[in-house]
Design a protein around this motif. Structure first.
Motif, PDB file in Angstrom:
ATOM      1  N   SER A 102      19.434 -90.041  31.146  1.00 36.39           N
ATOM      2  CA  SER A 102      17.749 -90.736  31.287  1.00 36.39           C
ATOM      3  C   SER A 102      16.818 -90.330  30.554  1.00 36.39           C
ATOM      4  CB  SER A 102      17.459 -90.280  32.869  1.00 36.39           C
ATOM      5  OG  SER A 102      17.142 -88.982  32.977  1.00 36.39           O
ATOM      6  N   GLY A 103      17.088 -89.090  29.818  1.00 33.89           N
ATOM      7  CA  GLY A 103      15.921 -88.565  29.079  1.00 33.89           C
ATOM      8  C   GLY A 103      15.148 -87.637  29.767  1.00 33.89           C
ATOM      9  N   LYS A 104      15.194 -87.522  31.163  1.00 35.40           N
ATOM     10  CA  LYS A 104      14.487 -86.645  32.075  1.00 35.40           C
ATOM     11  C   LYS A 104      14.721 -85.259  32.079  1.00 35.40           C
ATOM     12  CE  LYS A 104      12.869 -90.170  35.159  1.00 35.40           C
ATOM     13  NZ  LYS A 104      12.873 -90.727  36.363  1.00 35.40           N
ATOM     14  N   ARG A 105      13.788 -84.238  32.263  1.00 32.54           N
ATOM     15  CA  ARG A 105      14.416 -82.837  32.246  1.00 32.54           C
ATOM     16  C   ARG A 105      14.976 -82.720  33.420  1.00 32.54           C
ATOM     17  NH1 ARG A 105      13.658 -80.359  27.672  1.00 32.54           N
ATOM     18  NH2 ARG A 105      11.741 -79.269  27.449  1.00 32.54           N
ATOM     19  N   VAL A 106      16.342 -81.908  33.312  1.00 33.77           N
ATOM     20  CA  VAL A 106      17.306 -81.536  34.113  1.00 33.77           C
ATOM     21  C   VAL A 106      17.516 -80.124  34.524  1.00 33.77           C
ATOM     22  CG1 VAL A 106      19.610 -82.095  34.709  1.00 33.77           C
ATOM     23  CG2 VAL A 106      18.372 -83.658  33.134  1.00 33.77           C
ATOM     24  N   ARG A 127      24.929 -82.385  24.518  1.00 31.51           N
ATOM     25  CA  ARG A 127      24.804 -82.337  23.137  1.00 31.51           C
ATOM     26  C   ARG A 127      24.543 -83.858  22.620  1.00 31.51           C
ATOM     27  NH1 ARG A 127      28.822 -78.197  21.179  1.00 31.51           N
ATOM     28  NH2 ARG A 127      27.495 -76.399  22.065  1.00 31.51           N
ATOM     29  N   ARG A 128      25.415 -84.768  23.328  1.00 30.28           N
ATOM     30  CA  ARG A 128      25.328 -86.433  22.822  1.00 30.28           C
ATOM     31  C   ARG A 128      23.972 -86.594  22.996  1.00 30.28           C
ATOM     32  NH1 ARG A 128      28.940 -87.827  26.219  1.00 30.28           N
ATOM     33  NH2 ARG A 128      27.691 -88.734  27.807  1.00 30.28           N
ATOM     34  N   THR A 129      23.107 -86.228  24.245  1.00 29.62           N
ATOM     35  CA  THR A 129      21.940 -86.863  24.682  1.00 29.62           C
ATOM     36  C   THR A 129      20.707 -86.058  23.665  1.00 29.62           C
ATOM     37  OG1 THR A 129      21.906 -85.482  26.361  1.00 29.62           O
ATOM     38  CG2 THR A 129      22.434 -87.985  26.740  1.00 29.62           C
ATOM     39  N   GLU A 130      21.187 -84.903  23.180  1.00 25.79           N
ATOM     40  CA  GLU A 130      20.284 -83.993  22.698  1.00 25.79           C
ATOM     41  C   GLU A 130      18.972 -83.665  23.834  1.00 25.79           C
ATOM     42  OE1 GLU A 130      18.863 -85.418  18.932  1.00 25.79           O
ATOM     43  OE2 GLU A 130      20.908 -85.521  18.213  1.00 25.79           O
TER      44      GLU A 130
END
Ligand SMILES: NC(=O)c1ccc[n+]([C@@H]2O[C@H](COP(=O)([O-])OP(=O)(O)OC[C@H]3O[C@@H](n4cnc5c(N)ncnc54)[C@H](O)[C@@H]3O)[C@@H](O)[C@H]2O)c1
Length: 414
Positions: A102-106, A127-130
């Motif tokens: 989602s690109g949100k902080r996790v 790694r994939r989503t950076e």
């Protein structure tokens, strides 16, 4: 100050009764607010919504906490800036990967997963989503462990050659709760000693080369005539828990958060399974020996039937010129330097030592704000994977009668 909206997936002891409580404690300082809760249990959600709304309102903060049983819906919700995954580790993978995508902080709690395969999949997603995620290895947020690390880095005890963690803890709770099956926890050793393996990796500062272990179950051995749960049992038993109080700490909390623990019927959900109930396949004690590529050796001695005591968990470090002993429950470091000529005691207790995990969770929540603002995670998913690899190798050794396992044989992410 910007408000940071937090969505918590897994509204249990860690997610709500620890981390959300700490979020409330420092909400004015950090701008963190809990806005969404997800759990598979609707009764838990209702209780936690009421409980957290009450805690925020006591501080004069209005909240509109919505609940859902659908983790994906929480992650996609615009009212969530930061996703916290605090489900049992067998249920980390799905929400952790979706949240990373989602690109949100996790934030993901430790251990990163219940299996090495899941741990690898989470790291590959990162790694994939950076999109770097932050992990919850609490000792890295605790003042005495940080001070010991600083002293070792400063050369106070010379070159570090040996480390030992001794953790003799009254954690029969592992046999009462979902931790009791490897399919859910990856073993009690994974749940608890992933912390210890992470500490060893942190202080060693280089990859582990090999591990061997012995261990088993001697105390919480199944009994065919065991009752299902403490609620139904009237026997005198040192391991009995009171399910009517669940994990809550006061009468006031009980009215807000208690019933869902008491009403749980499935083994996975109950907090008072009889410790002797057949089905548990986890260890109740173990001992591990590890060697790092630098030649440094580490030793871990752990039991879950130890008595409560001030010195139930210690960490000892031996260098060329001296040694440090950290006693976790007192926050004290005993330091011997100059080949024995100098003795010192450092009290690392801070004002918040009485807060959960000796103040570490408050530091962790403050770190969430820093992380949200763009700093790299203090504890990373790679740290989670390295601990998981040592746990996998250590359990493999125990399951194979103490065989020496080379870490080069344990899968990793390239
Ligand atoms: N960092 C630490 O020191 C620390 C301390 C305690 C627990 N933990 C970790 O936190 C995690 C949770 O532990 P806990 O003690 O809070 O457990 P818990 O059982 O108290 O809470 C877990 C909650 O997740 C819910 N749940 C279960 N499966 C779910 C799913 N698939 N989707 C959504 N919700 C689900 C349960 O109903 C429960 O409310 C574990 O990974 C544990 O190891 C970390």
């Amino acid at each position: 100050m910007k408000t940071i909206n937090v969505g918590i997936i897994g509204a249990g002891y860690r997610g709500v009764n620890t981390l959300a409580e700490r979020i409330v404690d420092v909400s004015e300082e950090t701008g963190l607010r809990v806005t969404r809760l997800c759990d598979t249990r609707s009764d838990r959600l209702e209780e936690c919504q009421a409980y957290l709304s009450h805690l925020f309102s006591e501080r004069g903060i209005d909240t509109d906490i919505c609940t859902t049983e659908d983790a994906d819906a929480l992650i996609c919700d615009d009212a969530v800036d930061l996703v916290m995954v605090t489900t049992p580790q067998c249920a980390h993978l799905g929400p952790a990967v979706t949240a990373l995508e989602s690109g949100k902080r996790v934030y993901c709690d430790k251990p990163i997963a219940h299996t090495l395969d899941d741990a690898i999949a989470i790291l590959e997603a990162e790694r994939r989503t950076e999109n770097p995620m932050i992990l919850g290895f609490t000792r890295r947020y605790e003042a005495p462990w940080r001070k010991a690390y600083e002293l070792v880095q400063d050369g106070t005890i010379g070159d570090l050659h040996m480390m030992q963690v001794r953790d003799i803890i009254p954690f029969h709770t592992y046999f009462h709760r979902w931790h009791r099956r490897r399919a859910w926890s990856g073993d009690a050793i994974n749940d608890k000693s992933s912390h210890h393996m992470d500490v060893f990796n942190w202080f060693a500062g280089c990859p582990a080369e090999q591990i061997s272990g012995v261990g088993g179950r001697r105390v919480f051995v199944e009994k065919a005539d065991a009752p299902e749960r403490c609620l139904e049992c009237h026997l005198e038993c040192p391991w009995r828990v009171n399910p009517t109080r669940g994990l809550v700490k006061s009468q006031e909390e009980l009215s807000l958060t208690g019933d869902s623990w008491m009403n749980a019927t499935e083994e996975y959900d109950r907090v008072d399974n009889c410790v002797y109930l057949p089905g548990a396949d986890i260890l109740d004690h173990a001992s591990f020996q590890i060697r790092y590529e630098s030649g440094l050796i580490a030793s871990l001695w752990v039991s879950f039937f130890g008595p409560k005591a001030d010195d139930q968990e210690t960490f000892e470090l031996i260098g060329t010129k001296g040694r440090i002993i950290l006693t976790r429950h007192t926050g004290i470091l005993g330091i011997v330097t100059d080949y024995g000529a100098s003795h010192e005691v450092i009290d690392c207790k801070k004002d918040n030592f009485g807060s959960s995990h000796f103040g570490a969770d408050l530091e962790l929540v403050r770190e969430l704000k820093t992380f949200y603002d763009g700093s790299p995670p203090l504890v990373s998913a790679s740290n989670g994977l390295e601990a998981a690899r040592l746990i996998e190798a250590g359990l493999r050794s125990i399951d194979n009668g103490g065989e020496l396992i080379k870490m080069s044989d344990i899968p990793t992410v390239q």
